[in-house]
Scaffold this motif. Structure first.
Motif, PDB file in Angstrom:
ATOM      1  N   LYS A 163       0.891  -1.176   0.035  1.00  0.00           N
ATOM      2  CA  LYS A 163       0.058   0.012  -0.045  1.00  0.00           C
ATOM      3  C   LYS A 163       0.988   1.239  -0.160  1.00  0.00           C
ATOM      4  N   PHE A 164       0.477   2.198  -0.936  1.00  0.00           N
ATOM      5  CA  PHE A 164       1.243   3.736  -0.766  1.00  0.00           C
ATOM      6  C   PHE A 164       0.073   4.620  -0.415  1.00  0.00           C
ATOM      7  N   GLU A 165       0.493   5.916  -0.082  1.00  0.00           N
ATOM      8  CA  GLU A 165      -0.742   6.655   0.197  1.00  0.00           C
ATOM      9  C   GLU A 165      -0.759   7.700  -1.038  1.00  0.00           C
ATOM     10  N   TYR A 166      -1.003   6.971  -2.400  1.00  0.00           N
ATOM     11  CA  TYR A 166      -0.808   7.771  -3.377  1.00  0.00           C
ATOM     12  C   TYR A 166      -1.915   7.125  -4.453  1.00  0.00           C
ATOM     13  N   SER A 167      -2.680   7.757  -5.302  1.00  0.00           N
ATOM     14  CA  SER A 167      -3.152   7.386  -6.549  1.00  0.00           C
ATOM     15  C   SER A 167      -2.940   7.920  -7.567  1.00  0.00           C
ATOM     16  N   ILE A 168      -3.051   7.548  -8.914  1.00  0.00           N
ATOM     17  CA  ILE A 168      -2.821   8.138 -10.115  1.00  0.00           C
ATOM     18  C   ILE A 168      -3.910   8.265 -10.983  1.00  0.00           C
ATOM     19  N   GLN A 169      -4.019   9.278 -11.593  1.00  0.00           N
ATOM     20  CA  GLN A 169      -5.251   9.604 -12.667  1.00  0.00           C
ATOM     21  C   GLN A 169      -4.623   9.717 -13.760  1.00  0.00           C
ATOM     22  N   PHE A 170      -5.176   8.716 -14.735  1.00  0.00           N
ATOM     23  CA  PHE A 170      -4.747   8.527 -16.168  1.00  0.00           C
ATOM     24  C   PHE A 170      -5.809   9.245 -17.189  1.00  0.00           C
ATOM     25  N   HIS A 171      -4.752  10.006 -18.029  1.00  0.00           N
ATOM     26  CA  HIS A 171      -5.358  10.886 -18.939  1.00  0.00           C
ATOM     27  C   HIS A 171      -5.215  10.178 -20.449  1.00  0.00           C
ATOM     28  N   ALA A 172      -6.164   9.564 -20.821  1.00  0.00           N
ATOM     29  CA  ALA A 172      -5.961   8.716 -22.068  1.00  0.00           C
ATOM     30  C   ALA A 172      -5.659   9.391 -23.341  1.00  0.00           C
ATOM     31  N   GLU A 173      -6.274  10.721 -23.584  1.00  0.00           N
ATOM     32  CA  GLU A 173      -5.864  11.497 -24.597  1.00  0.00           C
ATOM     33  C   GLU A 173      -4.294  11.988 -24.588  1.00  0.00           C
ATOM     34  N   ARG A 174      -3.956  12.452 -23.550  1.00  0.00           N
ATOM     35  CA  ARG A 174      -2.512  13.038 -23.403  1.00  0.00           C
ATOM     36  C   ARG A 174      -1.536  11.831 -23.644  1.00  0.00           C
TER      37      ARG A 174
END
Length: 593
Positions: A163-174
């Protein structure tokens, strides 16, 4: 299950990958990093055929079995080293879940095959040889360092990520725009071993990182590597032995086909972006190198000269890769035709799993080829699955039968986190869905505190895409706030861990007038989606102005609360407060109250 990122380096041990287990400290897994020609005892599984004259541009045929068996001395050294540091250590082959093998000789196109995924992960390869390639092969006898055959194992496995204290938002078009800049000659060259790749994606806007506590601390390398490993696992390598792009270094070893990365929506769907929970994730590894043991095999196995103008016997070895444990395959009947030549049949099953060696007699005046067909018998299906007939070239020496390529089966292991709040969740009702024609047994699986794990089997008598299988879980909360979760399994693992525990401290404001108020009442209320806790009314007093509170949440950590102030003769409602930090201060009411 393997622990993600826990590759182990042992002093004095070379040529091996070694990983630790996530839960069992004495369990270790290994695989060799050098593809080698397999051996049966002292004999190499290797046949080189030379035609007495060139036929259709072919001067011969090379057939061999390649595997990832480590050097016996290195394996023994690894066991001794592990035993010294961890008494009772167990070292077993790495449990691969899927993969492919590509073999290419200089001047030829890669040949793809599916390895056994068991034991030493062997696979049979056949390469047609031009005159130039045959001569290159023979010259390697005098120069063992110039082996003209390269092998790429592209293998997948499952691991448990911390577990990490982070999440990542993925931008498909970029991300698509970033890919366009990276492509060269229809290839994408990316180094997933370098954290600089993560920063490139971040700077391009393809990904956005968020943390639970929103601090300014540097992002740990473990977060970067976990995301890059997830991205690597959903891309398919192209075994093209081409030079790297301009400025590339030794880490630019393998390219990725542009055809496999155009559907960025599919990539986004399969990426592991929620790093705030422990979870099972898919990982991949690419083992590339020159074919080991080739000079020794050439010396140890004489070249077979094949006359092309007279009748001859084709010695053929058929090997069937399956456990035959009835899950779901019971037996495979292999038939060789045409019947008017010399018909033959063999049944592979649990009692008869060994190789089948058969001699096929060819008539030079008859251009027909022998053909092979398989009837797959399943334990829970009356009718067998009959495969298409495949012709057997006259120069073929090995047939590697992979029954799993003709049907779909996977046993999904379902479990929850060890600290799952069963006191707040009564049951989890789980079901699977998939492509048409796929069945699931059982149709529904109900988990509870008494039964916190289980399994569901997916089966179809034809090959279907298991990547389309999804799960739907309904969490029945004790307070009636049920929650639905839809997700994708990680390989053969469904690890249900959507809830995260959070402990906060309620504290009365320093300017609280305890002369007017004998107590401050705090009651958490359900505002955000799927937050649960045991029903509780918190009371703050002058003697105890602080109180701890524990709750679980799925997505939104911010907690809302109603407040009230108890005086000598009355209780006055206060303002509704909320917070996402580790401490929530309850403000004092206005003097006018």
């Amino acid at each position: 299950m393997l622990a993600d990122g826990k590759a182990i380096t042992l002093s004095g041990v070379t040529g091996m990958l070694i990983y630790g287990d996530f839960a069992e400290p004495k369990q270790f897994y290994y695989a060799a990093t050098q593809p080698r020609i397999a051996r049966d005892g002292d004999a190499y599984q290797f046949t080189l055929v030379r035609y007495d004259r060139v036929r259709d541009g072919q001067a011969g045929m090379l057939s061999f079995v390649v595997d990832l068996a480590p050097d016996p001395a290195e394996l023994a050294r690894a066991r001794r080293t592990l035993e010294r540091g961890t008494p009772g250590a167990q070292l077993t082959p790495l449990p691969w879940t899927s993969g492919t093998v590509a073999a290419a000789i200089i001047g030829g196109d890669p040949v793809l095959a599916t390895p056994s995924l068991m034991g030493d992960n062997g696979v049979a390869i056949s390469l047609g040889l031009t005159t130039e390639q045959y001569l290159l092969l023979m010259r390697s006898l005098d120069d063992p360092d110039s082996v003209p055959i390269s092998i790429v194992y592209s293998l997948q496995f499952e691991a448990m990520r911390p577990k990490f204290e982070y999440s990542i938002q993925f931008h498909a078009e970029r991300f698509r725009d970033w890919l366009q800049k990276k492509r060269k000659l229809n290839l994408l060259f990316v180094s997933f071993e370098r954290v600089e790749t993560f920063e490139e994606l971040r700077e391009s806007g393809s990904i956005q990182v968020s943390s639970v506590n929103q601090t300014d601390e540097p992002l740990p390398d473990g977060v970067r590597r976990a995301f890059l490993s997830s991205l690597q696992a959903v891309l398919t390598p192209l075994p093209a032995f081409a030079p790297p792009p301009d400025g590339g270094d030794d880490s630019w070893g393998i390219g990725y086909s542009s055809e496999t990365i155009r559907d960025v929506q599919s990539i986004a769907r399969r990426l592991d972006c929620n790093l705030r929970v422990t979870g099972a994730v898919a990982r991949s590894v690419h083992i590339q190198g020159a074919l080991g043991g080739l000079p020794e095999a050439l010396r140890g196995r004489p070249v077979v000269e094949l006359p092309t103008g007279i009748s001859f016997v084709q010695d053929l070895t058929l090997r069937c890769h399956d456990r035959f444990d009835g899950n779901p395959l019971h037996a495979v009947q292999v038939s060789i035709a045409p019947a008017d030549l010399s018909p033959a049949a063999r049944v592979f099953n649990g009692q008869n799993p060994g190789d089948w060696q058969v001699g096929l007699t060819h008539d030079p005046d008859d251009a027909r080829l022998y053909a092979c067909r398989c009837d797959l018998h399943f334990a829970r299906r009356d009718r067998p699955r009959v495969t298409a007939t495949v012709e057997l070239d006259r120069d073929r020496a090995f047939v590697d039968l992979q029954p799993a390529a003709f049907y779909s089966f996977r046993r999904y292991a379902v479990s929850v986190a060890g600290d799952f709040p069963w006191d707040l969740i009564r049951t989890i009702d789980l079901s699977l869905s998939g492509p048409p024609g796929m069945s699931f047994t059982p149709a529904r699986l109900v988990l509870s505190a008494r039964q916190p794990r289980g399994a569901i089997e997916a089966f179809a008598p034809e090959p279907l895409d298991l990547a389309e299988v999804a799960f739907h879980a309904t969490y029945e909360a004790a307070n009636g706030a049920d929650h639905d979760e839809v997700g994708l399994p990680t390989g053969a693992t469904i690890f249900l861990n959507p809830l995260r525990e959070r402990r906060i401290l309620f504290e009365a404001a320093p300017d609280m007038d305890w002369g007017r108020w004998s107590a401050v009442l705090v009651k958490p209320v359900q505002k955000a989606f799927h937050q649960i806790w045991a029903s509780r009314l918190l009371t703050l007093t002058e003697a105890a102005p602080r109180a701890a509170f524990t709750y679980w949440f799925a997505e939104e950590a911010r907690l809302a609360c109603k407040t009230a102030f108890r005086g000598d003769s009355r209780t006055v409602p206060g303002a509704e407060i909320s917070g996402a930090g580790t401490t929530i201060v309850v403000p004092a009411p206005p003097r006018s109250v």
